[in-house]
Design a protein around this motif. Structure first.
Motif, PDB file in Angstrom:
ATOM      1  N   ILE A  50      20.093  -7.271   1.791  1.00 48.56           N
ATOM      2  CA  ILE A  50      19.015  -6.238   1.008  1.00 48.56           C
ATOM      3  C   ILE A  50      18.269  -6.424   2.689  1.00 48.56           C
ATOM      4  O   ILE A  50      18.006  -5.402   3.165  1.00 48.56           O
ATOM      5  N   ALA A  51      17.619  -7.352   3.468  1.00 46.40           N
ATOM      6  CA  ALA A  51      16.644  -7.627   4.148  1.00 46.40           C
ATOM      7  C   ALA A  51      16.544  -7.096   5.674  1.00 46.40           C
ATOM      8  O   ALA A  51      16.017  -5.642   6.582  1.00 46.40           O
ATOM      9  N   ALA A  52      17.879  -6.933   6.296  1.00 48.10           N
ATOM     10  CA  ALA A  52      18.435  -6.474   7.075  1.00 48.10           C
ATOM     11  C   ALA A  52      18.416  -4.310   7.292  1.00 48.10           C
ATOM     12  O   ALA A  52      17.753  -3.842   8.046  1.00 48.10           O
ATOM     13  N   MET A  53      18.530  -4.088   6.028  1.00 49.64           N
ATOM     14  CA  MET A  53      18.929  -3.070   5.995  1.00 49.64           C
ATOM     15  C   MET A  53      17.643  -2.054   5.406  1.00 49.64           C
ATOM     16  O   MET A  53      16.997  -1.046   5.368  1.00 49.64           O
ATOM     17  N   ALA A  54      16.559  -2.945   4.552  1.00 49.55           N
ATOM     18  CA  ALA A  54      15.208  -2.399   3.901  1.00 49.55           C
ATOM     19  C   ALA A  54      14.348  -2.055   5.174  1.00 49.55           C
ATOM     20  O   ALA A  54      13.906  -0.630   4.332  1.00 49.55           O
ATOM     21  N   ARG A  85      19.189 -19.304  12.539  1.00 51.94           N
ATOM     22  CA  ARG A  85      18.485 -18.970  13.085  1.00 51.94           C
ATOM     23  C   ARG A  85      19.047 -18.024  13.342  1.00 51.94           C
ATOM     24  O   ARG A  85      20.087 -18.048  14.456  1.00 51.94           O
ATOM     25  N   THR A  86      18.243 -16.422  12.758  1.00 51.11           N
ATOM     26  CA  THR A  86      18.809 -14.985  14.192  1.00 51.11           C
ATOM     27  C   THR A  86      17.928 -14.543  14.575  1.00 51.11           C
ATOM     28  O   THR A  86      17.046 -13.919  13.761  1.00 51.11           O
ATOM     29  N   GLU A  87      17.597 -14.135  15.673  1.00 46.95           N
ATOM     30  CA  GLU A  87      16.823 -13.210  16.029  1.00 46.95           C
ATOM     31  C   GLU A  87      17.127 -11.314  15.714  1.00 46.95           C
ATOM     32  O   GLU A  87      18.617 -11.208  16.058  1.00 46.95           O
ATOM     33  N   ARG A  88      16.314 -10.834  15.409  1.00 48.53           N
ATOM     34  CA  ARG A  88      17.129  -9.072  15.327  1.00 48.53           C
ATOM     35  C   ARG A  88      15.564  -8.566  15.915  1.00 48.53           C
ATOM     36  O   ARG A  88      14.493  -9.422  16.279  1.00 48.53           O
ATOM     37  N   PRO A  89      15.295  -7.485  16.578  1.00 52.17           N
ATOM     38  CA  PRO A  89      14.879  -6.378  17.343  1.00 52.17           C
ATOM     39  C   PRO A  89      13.280  -6.047  16.145  1.00 52.17           C
ATOM     40  O   PRO A  89      12.451  -6.693  16.616  1.00 52.17           O
ATOM     41  N   ASP A  90      13.765  -6.032  15.049  1.00 53.18           N
ATOM     42  CA  ASP A  90      13.418  -5.932  13.877  1.00 53.18           C
ATOM     43  C   ASP A  90      12.204  -7.249  12.949  1.00 53.18           C
ATOM     44  O   ASP A  90      11.400  -6.685  12.299  1.00 53.18           O
ATOM     45  N   GLY A  91      12.628  -8.750  13.119  1.00 51.76           N
ATOM     46  CA  GLY A  91      12.677  -9.523  12.497  1.00 51.76           C
ATOM     47  C   GLY A  91      13.865 -10.604  13.630  1.00 51.76           C
ATOM     48  O   GLY A  91      14.159 -10.942  13.968  1.00 51.76           O
ATOM     49  N   ALA A  92      13.626 -11.895  12.629  1.00 49.35           N
ATOM     50  CA  ALA A  92      13.840 -12.745  12.186  1.00 49.35           C
ATOM     51  C   ALA A  92      14.791 -13.571  10.540  1.00 49.35           C
ATOM     52  O   ALA A  92      13.894 -13.328   9.738  1.00 49.35           O
ATOM     53  N   GLY A  93      15.912 -14.033  10.609  1.00 47.46           N
ATOM     54  CA  GLY A  93      16.401 -14.798   9.600  1.00 47.46           C
ATOM     55  C   GLY A  93      16.667 -16.065   9.725  1.00 47.46           C
ATOM     56  O   GLY A  93      16.982 -16.873  10.888  1.00 47.46           O
ATOM     57  N   ASN A 118      20.766 -20.500   0.652  1.00 53.98           N
ATOM     58  CA  ASN A 118      19.258 -20.879   0.862  1.00 53.98           C
ATOM     59  C   ASN A 118      18.671 -19.334   1.890  1.00 53.98           C
ATOM     60  O   ASN A 118      19.410 -19.645   3.328  1.00 53.98           O
ATOM     61  N   ALA A 119      17.684 -18.792   1.890  1.00 58.63           N
ATOM     62  CA  ALA A 119      17.387 -17.614   3.078  1.00 58.63           C
ATOM     63  C   ALA A 119      16.529 -17.542   3.066  1.00 58.63           C
ATOM     64  O   ALA A 119      15.516 -17.179   1.969  1.00 58.63           O
ATOM     65  N   VAL A 120      15.359 -17.037   3.926  1.00 53.02           N
ATOM     66  CA  VAL A 120      13.932 -17.006   4.853  1.00 53.02           C
ATOM     67  C   VAL A 120      14.077 -15.694   5.416  1.00 53.02           C
ATOM     68  O   VAL A 120      14.830 -15.841   6.724  1.00 53.02           O
ATOM     69  N   SER A 121      13.691 -14.816   5.455  1.00 55.79           N
ATOM     70  CA  SER A 121      13.611 -13.740   6.467  1.00 55.79           C
ATOM     71  C   SER A 121      12.917 -12.720   6.641  1.00 55.79           C
ATOM     72  O   SER A 121      11.885 -12.643   5.073  1.00 55.79           O
ATOM     73  N   VAL A 122      11.660 -12.178   7.478  1.00 52.07           N
ATOM     74  CA  VAL A 122      10.834 -11.013   7.940  1.00 52.07           C
ATOM     75  C   VAL A 122      11.571 -10.320   8.865  1.00 52.07           C
ATOM     76  O   VAL A 122      11.579 -10.581   9.923  1.00 52.07           O
ATOM     77  N   THR A 123      10.765  -8.856   8.138  1.00 54.59           N
ATOM     78  CA  THR A 123      11.245  -7.709   8.928  1.00 54.59           C
ATOM     79  C   THR A 123      10.158  -7.799   9.381  1.00 54.59           C
ATOM     80  O   THR A 123       9.168  -6.749   8.396  1.00 54.59           O
ATOM     81  N   VAL A 124       9.355  -6.800  10.335  1.00 52.58           N
ATOM     82  CA  VAL A 124       8.436  -5.941  10.445  1.00 52.58           C
ATOM     83  C   VAL A 124       8.125  -3.981  10.837  1.00 52.58           C
ATOM     84  O   VAL A 124       9.308  -4.247  11.933  1.00 52.58           O
ATOM     85  N   ALA A 125       8.116  -3.184  10.832  1.00 56.10           N
ATOM     86  CA  ALA A 125       8.284  -2.169  11.407  1.00 56.10           C
ATOM     87  C   ALA A 125       6.525  -1.298  10.946  1.00 56.10           C
ATOM     88  O   ALA A 125       5.967  -1.453  10.246  1.00 56.10           O
ATOM     89  N   GLY A 176      -1.279  -0.522   9.993  1.00 57.05           N
ATOM     90  CA  GLY A 176       0.318   0.538  10.380  1.00 57.05           C
ATOM     91  C   GLY A 176       1.352  -0.456  10.273  1.00 57.05           C
ATOM     92  O   GLY A 176       1.945   0.251  10.741  1.00 57.05           O
ATOM     93  N   LYS A 177       1.311  -1.731  10.185  1.00 56.96           N
ATOM     94  CA  LYS A 177       2.215  -2.157  10.652  1.00 56.96           C
ATOM     95  C   LYS A 177       2.674  -2.894   8.370  1.00 56.96           C
ATOM     96  O   LYS A 177       1.478  -3.401   8.145  1.00 56.96           O
ATOM     97  N   LEU A 178       4.129  -2.665   8.144  1.00 65.37           N
ATOM     98  CA  LEU A 178       4.071  -3.176   7.138  1.00 65.37           C
ATOM     99  C   LEU A 178       5.456  -4.602   7.323  1.00 65.37           C
ATOM    100  O   LEU A 178       6.657  -4.070   7.964  1.00 65.37           O
ATOM    101  N   ALA A 179       4.951  -5.597   7.305  1.00 64.24           N
ATOM    102  CA  ALA A 179       6.282  -6.940   7.253  1.00 64.24           C
ATOM    103  C   ALA A 179       6.651  -7.080   5.918  1.00 64.24           C
ATOM    104  O   ALA A 179       5.969  -6.817   4.938  1.00 64.24           O
ATOM    105  N   ILE A 180       7.696  -7.523   5.535  1.00 65.96           N
ATOM    106  CA  ILE A 180       8.559  -7.284   4.029  1.00 65.96           C
ATOM    107  C   ILE A 180       9.538  -9.363   4.714  1.00 65.96           C
ATOM    108  O   ILE A 180      10.175  -9.335   5.509  1.00 65.96           O
ATOM    109  N   LEU A 181       9.026  -9.764   3.689  1.00 63.51           N
ATOM    110  CA  LEU A 181       8.715 -11.574   3.294  1.00 63.51           C
ATOM    111  C   LEU A 181       9.696 -11.463   1.998  1.00 63.51           C
ATOM    112  O   LEU A 181       9.579 -11.346   1.305  1.00 63.51           O
TER     113      LEU A 181
END
Length: 202
Positions: free
Chosen positions: A11-15, A75-83, A89-96, A165-170
């Motif tokens: 979910i987080a990766a697509m959202a 840990r996984t690093e992505r251009p829009d955040g990290a997981g 059990n999982a925690v992720s943050v994405t920013v756009a 102007g930035k939205l983080a999804i935790l």
């Protein structure tokens, strides 16, 4: 070299990008749930409790935020955040970028659309130490187990944190029935926007 997470939430990766495009548009009131998948049965003795003596470390992202995460999780690093993940059990943050804070209607409708058998339990405005946020409490199915091909029923807390102007999804998720209330509260309150030249956040 970044670690690869095997059970990272879909979910987080697509959202994040798609949700950001919805912000400022007309509320999606009455959007039908696209849940063609049935909810998985909850485990009788679900794994996933984060130990009371779990050690946490600070993760600082070049995208302009920091967060306390459990030490030793993959840990996984992505251009829009990290997981970060340990089994289910999982925690992720994405920013756009976003023009405004999301509405409850848009955020919930999008989550149901992209998730797996999502059931929204509650939506409310909360105040974290970093400031106001929108919290969505929900349950959903995990990706199927590669061995058994069966999904696990998960419970999740999604925080949508908007600033300048930035939205983080935790996203914080664990098997349904796991007791992580205190640890999730600690991690969500540890989120902080930081000064970053990359995203222009102060």
């Amino acid at each position: 070299m970044p670690h690869r997470v095997k059970q990272y939430p879909r979910i987080a990766a697509m959202a994040i990008v798609a949700l950001a495009t919805l912000i400022g548009s007309a509320p999606m009131v009455g959007t039908p749930a696209m849940a063609t998948e049935r909810p998985a049965a909850p485990e009788k003795n679900p794994p996933g409790d984060i130990p009371d003596n779990q050690v946490f470390v600070t993760y600082t992202s070049p995208l302009g935020f920091s967060l306390k995460v459990p030490e030793g999780w993959a840990r996984t690093e992505r251009p829009d955040g990290a997981g970060f993940a340990d089994k289910y059990n999982a925690v992720s943050v994405t920013v756009a970028s976003a023009s405004a804070a999301p509405t409850a209607e848009n955020a919930a409708a999008h989550l149901v659309k992209v998730g797996r058998a999502v059931k929204i339990e509650a939506i409310r405005n909360v105040v974290l130490r970093s400031g106001p946020a929108l919290l969505i409490v929900y349950s959903s199915n995990s990706e199927p187990n590669p061995v058994t091909n069966k999904p696990l029923r998960l419970e999740s807390h999604r925080y949508l944190i908007y600033r300048g102007g930035k939205l983080a999804i935790l996203d914080l998720s664990a098997p349904l029935g796991a007791d992580n209330a205190d640890q999730w509260k600690f991690m969500s309150n540890s989120f902080q926007w930081r000064r970053s030249a990359a995203v222009g956040i102060l």
